[in-house]
Structures are given as C-alpha cells and as structure tokens.
Design a protein around this motif. Structure first.
Motif, PDB file in Angstrom:
ATOM      1  N   UNK A  73       0.836  -1.203   0.000  1.00 53.21           N
ATOM      2  CA  UNK A  73       0.000   0.000   0.000  1.00 53.21           C
ATOM      3  C   UNK A  73       0.875   1.259   0.000  1.00 53.21           C
ATOM      4  N   UNK A  74       1.878   1.281   0.861  1.00 52.29           N
ATOM      5  CA  UNK A  74       2.786   2.429   0.924  1.00 52.29           C
ATOM      6  C   UNK A  74       3.526   2.592  -0.404  1.00 52.29           C
ATOM      7  N   UNK A  75       3.974   1.484  -0.967  1.00 54.25           N
ATOM      8  CA  UNK A  75       4.665   1.516  -2.260  1.00 54.25           C
ATOM      9  C   UNK A  75       3.784   2.174  -3.327  1.00 54.25           C
ATOM     10  N   UNK A  76       2.516   1.781  -3.402  1.00 53.50           N
ATOM     11  CA  UNK A  76       1.620   2.348  -4.409  1.00 53.50           C
ATOM     12  C   UNK A  76       1.268   3.811  -4.112  1.00 53.50           C
ATOM     13  N   UNK A  77       1.280   4.201  -2.849  1.00 53.10           N
ATOM     14  CA  UNK A  77       1.017   5.591  -2.502  1.00 53.10           C
ATOM     15  C   UNK A  77       2.189   6.510  -2.842  1.00 53.10           C
ATOM     16  N   UNK A  78       3.413   6.023  -2.678  1.00 50.22           N
ATOM     17  CA  UNK A  78       4.582   6.892  -2.818  1.00 50.22           C
ATOM     18  C   UNK A  78       5.300   6.792  -4.152  1.00 50.22           C
ATOM     19  N   UNK A  79       5.326   5.641  -4.775  1.00 52.15           N
ATOM     20  CA  UNK A  79       6.123   5.482  -5.994  1.00 52.15           C
ATOM     21  C   UNK A  79       5.595   6.400  -7.103  1.00 52.15           C
ATOM     22  N   UNK A  80       6.492   7.169  -7.684  1.00 57.12           N
ATOM     23  CA  UNK A  80       6.192   8.140  -8.743  1.00 57.12           C
ATOM     24  C   UNK A  80       5.346   9.319  -8.275  1.00 57.12           C
ATOM     25  N   UNK A  81       5.290   9.552  -6.979  1.00 63.96           N
ATOM     26  CA  UNK A  81       4.510  10.665  -6.428  1.00 63.96           C
ATOM     27  C   UNK A  81       5.232  11.977  -6.696  1.00 63.96           C
ATOM     28  N   UNK A  82       4.449  13.021  -7.006  1.00 64.60           N
ATOM     29  CA  UNK A  82       4.992  14.346  -7.267  1.00 64.60           C
ATOM     30  C   UNK A  82       4.120  15.396  -6.607  1.00 64.60           C
ATOM     31  N   UNK A  83       4.703  16.564  -6.379  1.00 69.92           N
ATOM     32  CA  UNK A  83       3.956  17.691  -5.834  1.00 69.92           C
ATOM     33  C   UNK A  83       3.957  17.709  -4.314  1.00 69.92           C
ATOM     34  N   UNK A  84       3.071  18.516  -3.767  1.00 68.28           N
ATOM     35  CA  UNK A  84       2.941  18.602  -2.311  1.00 68.28           C
ATOM     36  C   UNK A  84       2.092  17.442  -1.831  1.00 68.28           C
ATOM     37  N   UNK A  85       2.576  16.764  -0.802  1.00 64.69           N
ATOM     38  CA  UNK A  85       1.843  15.621  -0.263  1.00 64.69           C
ATOM     39  C   UNK A  85       0.748  16.049   0.693  1.00 64.69           C
ATOM     40  N   UNK A  86       0.969  17.177   1.359  1.00 70.01           N
ATOM     41  CA  UNK A  86      -0.023  17.719   2.281  1.00 70.01           C
ATOM     42  C   UNK A  86      -0.229  19.192   1.948  1.00 70.01           C
TER      43      UNK A  86
END
Length: 134
Positions: A73-86
């Motif tokens: 789940x964490x892998x799918x949430x973070x991998x290739x993530x861009x921009x502001x997370x919060x």
C-alpha cells in the motif's frame, strides 16, 4: 532531512497509515512502520535536494500478510509521487519520489517479527537549506 520525512509521514497518516516513526525503529515492536533516512545531497544553486530513505514495515509472524499488504500500500502511494503531499504553504514540494525497489521480505528479525522493506529516492525543491541536516 526530517523536515522532508515528516511530510511523508503526515501524508501516510492521511491515507490511514498511522503511527509512522521517523528515524526510529524498535526491533521488538510489532505492527510498526518506520521511515529511516539514508542520507542525501543538496544542490543550493539549483534549489533542490536528493535524498534516500527506507520504509521498514514490521509485524508478528501471524500477521505477515498484513505486513506485505501495508508495504505494498505504501509503495503504491509513494512510488512516482509528485507535488505537495499535504496542503500548506510550508509543506515540501516533491519533484519526484521513486521506489528503487518494490517491497522486499527481509525475513524474520532477531525478535521473530516479519520485516518488509522498500528503498526510495526523492527529489524535492529546497526552499530553506538551513533545515537540512545530514
């Protein structure tokens, strides 16, 4: 680096992954998610930094499936993530977070707990170089 990891931990909390620790791991504690810094480098002239971190998910043997699911789940949430997370003006703008490997089962640790790990490399805009400690 904790400034960047804190935004990642806060983002995971908004996705119902709570109790994430930063640069702290208890090998005998079950049901934990630890974000562990692995170092990095700043590029002041270009106003960005690159850093590596590890996410370690630990559960007891009877919950190995839950450990795997949490790591995935964490892998799918973070991998290739861009921009502001919060949301917020003081939050980090990530140019990219990439997993350098998918979640990997390390085996049982010395306390007999199942451990899954994923390694990441992140690039972030660097607005305040004074807050980075390596």
């Amino acid at each position: 680096m904790n400034y960047y990891l804190k935004d990642i931990a806060d983002y995971l909390a908004t996705q119902n992954i709570t109790g994430v620790t930063i640069d702290f791991y208890q090998p005998d504690k079950s049901s934990q998610v630890a974000l562990l810094s692995q170092g990095g480098e700043t590029f002041p002239d270009q106003h960005f930094c690159v850093f590596d971190f590890q996410i370690l998910v630990t559960y007891d043997q009877t919950n190995r499936k839950q450990a795997r699911e949490t790591a995935n789940q964490i892998y799918h949430l973070l991998n290739n993530k861009q921009g502001k997370l919060i949301a917020g003006n003081d939050s980090v703008h990530f140019l990219k977070i990439l997993a350098t490997q998918p979640p990997y089962f390390l085996g049982l640790n010395s306390a007999g707990l199942s451990e899954f790990t994923t390694l990441y490399r992140a690039t972030a805009k660097d607005y305040d170089l004074g807050t980075i400690y390596y």
